[in-house]
Design a protein around this motif. Structure first.
Motif, short mmCIF file in Angstrom:
data_model
loop_
_atom_site.label_atom_id
_atom_site.label_comp_id
_atom_site.label_asym_id
_atom_site.label_seq_id
_atom_site.Cartn_x
_atom_site.Cartn_y
_atom_site.Cartn_z
N ALA A 169 19.55 -2.85 -8.76
CA ALA A 169 19.86 -3.07 -7.42
C ALA A 169 19.83 -1.45 -6.66
CB ALA A 169 21.09 -3.89 -6.95
N ARG A 170 19.42 -1.49 -5.49
CA ARG A 170 19.46 -0.33 -4.65
C ARG A 170 19.48 -0.51 -3.07
NH1 ARG A 170 19.43 1.39 -9.09
NH2 ARG A 170 18.27 3.15 -10.14
N PRO A 171 20.26 0.07 -2.28
CA PRO A 171 20.19 0.00 -0.96
C PRO A 171 18.82 0.36 -0.30
CG PRO A 171 21.46 2.00 -1.49
CD PRO A 171 21.02 1.31 -2.68
N VAL A 172 18.42 -0.45 0.56
CA VAL A 172 17.09 0.07 1.34
C VAL A 172 17.48 0.25 2.85
CG1 VAL A 172 14.66 -0.82 1.81
CG2 VAL A 172 15.82 -1.51 -0.21
N ARG A 173 17.08 1.25 3.30
CA ARG A 173 16.84 1.47 4.79
C ARG A 173 15.70 1.10 5.42
NH1 ARG A 173 18.18 0.95 9.60
NH2 ARG A 173 19.28 2.43 10.85
N ASP B 268 11.18 4.25 -6.83
CA ASP B 268 9.77 4.68 -6.08
C ASP B 268 9.63 3.24 -5.18
OD1 ASP B 268 9.53 6.58 -7.54
OD2 ASP B 268 8.11 5.96 -9.05
N ILE B 269 9.97 2.18 -5.34
CA ILE B 269 9.72 1.00 -4.66
C ILE B 269 10.41 1.13 -3.34
CG2 ILE B 269 10.23 -1.69 -4.27
CD1 ILE B 269 9.59 -1.93 -7.09
N VAL B 270 11.80 1.62 -3.54
CA VAL B 270 12.66 1.67 -2.37
C VAL B 270 11.87 2.79 -1.42
CG1 VAL B 270 15.02 2.39 -1.39
CG2 VAL B 270 14.71 0.74 -3.32
N ALA B 271 11.67 4.06 -2.08
CA ALA B 271 11.17 5.17 -1.52
C ALA B 271 9.79 4.48 -0.56
CB ALA B 271 10.62 6.17 -2.46
N GLY B 272 8.99 3.94 -1.07
CA GLY B 272 7.67 3.50 -0.45
C GLY B 272 8.17 2.59 0.81
N LEU B 273 8.95 1.53 0.64
CA LEU B 273 9.51 0.73 1.62
C LEU B 273 10.14 1.38 2.93
CD1 LEU B 273 10.94 -2.21 -0.60
CD2 LEU B 273 8.79 -2.11 0.64
N GLU B 274 10.60 2.53 2.48
CA GLU B 274 11.57 3.31 3.67
C GLU B 274 10.67 4.20 4.33
OE1 GLU B 274 16.03 3.31 1.96
OE2 GLU B 274 14.80 5.07 1.84
N ASP C 150 0.92 -1.07 -0.14
CA ASP C 150 0.00 -0.04 0.01
C ASP C 150 0.84 1.33 0.14
OD1 ASP C 150 -2.40 1.52 0.03
OD2 ASP C 150 -2.41 1.46 2.13
N ALA C 151 2.00 1.28 0.81
CA ALA C 151 2.96 2.43 0.78
C ALA C 151 3.68 2.75 -0.50
CB ALA C 151 3.92 2.20 2.11
N VAL C 152 4.01 1.49 -1.16
CA VAL C 152 4.57 1.77 -2.51
C VAL C 152 3.44 2.11 -3.65
CG1 VAL C 152 5.72 0.38 -4.55
CG2 VAL C 152 6.29 0.09 -1.94
#
Length: 467
Positions: free
Chosen positions: A276-280, A308-314, A126-128
């Motif tokens: 690939a992207r780092p995720v915090r 955008d996926i990483v931004a949503g997860l974070e 939902d956040a993504v």
């Protein structure tokens, strides 16, 4: 929809209020709780274990309901549709409405099931998705025969994504939910012993969870956990295209470089394209990486770019209220309140998280209650968790409630402890003990099934050590 439309869909008997006609319409939400009714909506009078929804039709009318779905006529001044089974009618209406919205070609449906992680994965997805387009996702853990269709009925002509949690406490329930709205993407997270008392064991649970993908068409996508052998085996049972997620190198969507502490988890998210992207990731516990990967796999299939996926997860800071919720902080005491659900798998994962994130100079404190709905497996599984607590070198184990006492006995029988395990009957006793026992640097896990009520103990401890 008009009153006549709804009656036709439900094959029900329409009883009109004076002055109203079959062409009058409803345009609000559909609810089974009269307190949630908003003007223009439909109230479903569902019989319950302790209360009967028919007794609240009048309350629903006063709050603005225009239509009631009932199993027998009620003496209230509201138009009614009489059906043999209100819950079945709710599902039929949901199926019709989703199909009607889908016919526009915009709506994509995601179904999520698994013994653990459904609500977390739903929240992450939902956040993504929500920043990109109109998204409907369940409130709380609305994933059963009532909650799932109630969520489905919140779609409108503007909705582009419907995320549906599909849970079960007995055979055939997931298949029924899948039939309501065949997902474009079906997700299976894990096969474990949650609700085993209702299924009969792991093989029966496998059969129930696999219903998510066995009926998917070849135009759909099955998103499966490669790290769970039973879930991975479902690839042979579906006509859908399979996308695997997990930590394994063979997974299409995977995580590398995993590292955890009390502030969350860091990892690198790798997509099938090689991007690939780092995720915090601020949701506590490495076991939640699996849920993040599932959400990322779905989002990728829906065309969401990696950034955008990483931004949503974070943006997500906790799995859900009372799920690995980090509280406290004063005197470097961290309270992890994870007492909304507990299965053997989630209990083990939470204890392993406690072991990993506690600093070397701090103590690992586990406050554990019963794991409910395990049936004949309850004794052995509580034994196994007691032994695991010892082997993970938990410094202080506090077992709360008679139903969990076997966990305490198993721990002290391990023989390597001398007073590290304490048993108390009530949450109040546990609070009194812990108020005196906890000291600076402790990391405290509070974990149990919802029925044990330890989530409130976790809140009290969090408040005690809040800044």
């Amino acid at each position: 929809m008009t009153f006549g439309d709804v009656a036709t869909v439900l094959s029900g008997l329409l009883v009109l209020r004076d002055g109203e006609t079959t062409d009058d319409t409803v345009d609000g939400f559909v609810e089974t709780d009269s307190r949630e009714i908003v003007p223009g909506g439909i109230f479903v009078a569902k019989p319950g274990e302790t209360t009967d929804g028919h007794a609240f039709v009048g309350v629903a009318r006063e709050r603005g309901a225009r239509l009631a779905i009932v199993e027998h006529p009620v003496d209230d001044d509201i138009t009614q549709i009489v059906v043999p089974d209100a819950v079945e009618a709710l599902g039929a209406l949901a199926s019709h409405v989703v199909a009607a919205v889908r016919s526009s070609g915009r709506l994509r449906v995601v179904g999520i099931t698994g013994s653990n992680g459904k609500t977390t994965t739903k929240n992450l997805l939902d956040a993504v998705l929500s920043p990109r387009a109109a998204t409907v996702a369940p409130k709380n853990s609305f994933n059963n025969a009532v909650g799932a269709p109630t969520t489905m009925l919140r779609v409108t002509g503007d909705s582009e994504f419907l995320v549906s949690e599909m849970g079960a406490s007995g055979p055939g329930q997931i298949a029924r939910l899948v039939r309501m709205v065949t997902p474009d993407i079906g997700v299976v997270l894990k096969v474990g012993l949650a609700h085993a008392g209702g299924f009969g064991g792991l093989e029966e649970t496998f059969a129930e969870k696999s219903a998510m993908v066995t009926s998917l068409p070849d135009t759909a996508v099955a998103v499966l956990n490669l790290d769970d052998d039973r879930v991975a085996a479902m690839a042979d049972l579906t006509a859908a295209r399979v996308v695997f997620f997990g930590l394994a190198d063979a997974a299409h969507v995977r995580a590398t470089d995993v590292d955890s502490d009390r502030t969350g988890t860091r990892f690198t998210l790798v997509l099938p394209s090689g991007e690939a992207r780092p995720v915090r990731f601020r949701v506590l516990g490495e076991h939640h990486i699996s849920n993040a990967l599932a959400a990322a796999a779905v989002a990728t299939e829906l065309g969401v770019p990696l950034d955008d996926i990483v931004a949503g997860l974070e943006t997500v800071t906790r799995a859900e209220r009372w799920r690995m919720e980090v509280l406290g902080g004063r005197d470097d005491v961290t309270i992890i309140n994870d007492a909304y659900n507990a299965s053997p798998d989630s209990m083990a994962a939470a204890l392993k998280t406690l072991a990993v994130i506690t600093p070397p100079e701090g103590r690992r404190v586990a406050v554990l209650g019963t794991m409910a709905e395990l049936g004949e497996f309850a004794g052995d599984e509580h034994d196994r968790i007691g032994l695991l607590a010892v082997r993970l070198r938990v410094d202080r184990l506090v077992v709360v409630g008679t139903d969990a006492r076997r966990l305490h006995i198993s721990a002290i029988n391990e023989g390597s402890w001398d007073g590290e395990s304490v048993f108390v009957e009530t949450a109040d006793e546990a609070y009194a003990y812990l108020s005196d026992e906890l000291r600076a640097g402790d990391t405290v896990l509070v974990k149990s099934s919802n029925s044990a009520g330890l989530r409130h103990l976790g809140d009290r401890l969090g408040e005690l050590f809040s800044w």
